[in-house]
Design an enzyme around this catalytic site. Structure first.
Site, PDB file in Angstrom:
ATOM      1  CG  ASN A  79      -2.024  -1.028   1.102  1.00 29.39           C
ATOM      2  OD1 ASN A  79      -2.912  -0.908   0.272  1.00 29.39           O
ATOM      3  ND2 ASN A  79      -1.964  -2.062   1.930  1.00 29.39           N
TER       4      ASN A  79
ATOM      5  N   GLY B 140      -3.941 -12.466   1.984  1.00 25.41           N
ATOM      6  CA  GLY B 140      -3.186 -11.604   1.083  1.00 25.41           C
ATOM      7  C   GLY B 140      -1.969 -12.303   0.507  1.00 25.41           C
TER       8      GLY B 140
ATOM      9  CG  ASP C 164       0.923  -9.021   1.971  1.00 20.28           C
ATOM     10  OD1 ASP C 164      -0.128  -9.690   1.846  1.00 20.28           O
ATOM     11  OD2 ASP C 164       0.996  -8.016   2.706  1.00 20.28           O
ATOM     12  NE  ARG C 165      -1.863 -12.123   6.924  1.00 20.99           N
ATOM     13  CZ  ARG C 165      -2.962 -12.354   7.628  1.00 20.99           C
ATOM     14  NH1 ARG C 165      -4.153 -12.110   7.102  1.00 20.99           N
ATOM     15  NH2 ARG C 165      -2.876 -12.853   8.851  1.00 20.99           N
TER      16      ARG C 165
ATOM     17  CB  THR D 106       0.257   0.264   4.957  1.00 19.27           C
ATOM     18  OG1 THR D 106       1.199   0.712   3.975  1.00 19.27           O
ATOM     19  CG2 THR D 106      -0.819   1.308   5.146  1.00 19.27           C
TER      20      THR D 106
ATOM     21  CB  THR E 282       3.287  18.114  22.934  1.00 16.67           C
ATOM     22  OG1 THR E 282       2.709  18.958  23.927  1.00 16.67           O
ATOM     23  CG2 THR E 282       2.168  17.458  22.129  1.00 16.67           C
TER      24      THR E 282
END
Length: 255
Positions: free
Chosen positions: A9, A107, A109-110, A132, A184
């Site tokens: 992504n 997926g 990729d997996r 991502t 912060t």
């Protein structure tokens, strides 16, 4: 030579193999607005920079989780490399038994990561891919894909904090010097970084408990995984080219 392409992504990662040796690898931004000519010229430029001949590429293998870019990518490969790419999908021989309710949902990729992980490390195994989205994949001692976890990646978490909280700024993703922030920005960096590490370690331990297997090895890959691996108490090893290796292995199993 074999060109392997992992379309994610955020990035498109490319690698060139001569046999089992990875000669070069590159990372491009995933830009859906690029034309096939732009993409083709980028690939040619990468080869030229490494003094590699595009004419020596005999096969191209692609795994993608971004369908909208595939027409452009396929056209670029056909036009500039003169090869019909092999696209990882249903029907591709992987050697992995996928124990998912609907194997087609997993997926590409997996699956590619699972193939590489089991080949390189054996099982049982957990693969954490920090892209991502962050994915966790559980592989049994027998090499079965058991399933896993999908959750927001660290960059998505940081960006959501900036977009949804009016007074909070956008931050760089770095490892803070301490958990207790003194301003912060350092407080946000601490929350995002250490919160993500804690998420990874907690999910890994829960997966291990449900796998009911001994000596489960944990491998991390993906963009930010080197920094997370250094802080994690559950990750055993960082492998930046795991997906590329998996694409090479799947190519070898299908020729």
């Amino acid at each position: 030579m074999v060109l392997v392409v992992d379309v994610g992504n955020t990035h498109i990662v490319l690698g060139v193999f001569e046999g089992k040796k990875l000669l070069a690898n590159w990372r491009l931004g995933t830009n859906k607005e690029r034309t096939s000519d732009e993409l083709g010229m980028l690939i040619l430029g990468l080869f030229n920079h490494e003094k590699l001949s595009i004419d020596k590429v005999k096969s191209v293998v692609v795994a993608s989780v971004v369908p909208p870019i595939m027409y452009t990518l396929e056209h670029a490969i056909k036009k500039y490399i003169n090869i019909q790419p092999m696209i990882i999908g249903p029907g591709t021989k992987t050697g992995i038994n996928i124990r998912y309710q609907n194997p087609k949902e997993v997926g590409a990729d997996r699956i590619v990561n699972a193939v590489a992980g089991f080949e390189l490390y054996g099982g049982p195994l957990i693969i954490v891919d920090m892209g991502t989205a962050t994915t966790f994949c559980a592989i049994s001692e027998k090499g079965e894909y058991l399933g896993g976890v999908i959750c927001p990646g660290i960059k998505i978490s940081a960006e959501a904090l900036y977009q949804k909280a009016a007074k909070l700024p956008r931050i760089d993703l770095v490892k803070p010097e301490s958990v207790i922030g003194k301003n912060t920005i350092s407080s946000m960096q601490s929350g995002v970084f250490f919160g993500y590490v804690g998420q990874v370690d907690y999910i890994v331990n829960r997966i291990k408990n449900e796998m009911h297997e001994e000596n489960v090895r944990v491998i991390a890959t993906g963009g930010i995984s080197r920094m997370i691996t250094e802080e994690s108490i559950t990750i055993n090893e960082f492998n930046p080219t795991l997906t590329l290796e998996g694409l090479r292995l799947i190519y070898e199993r299908n020729v």
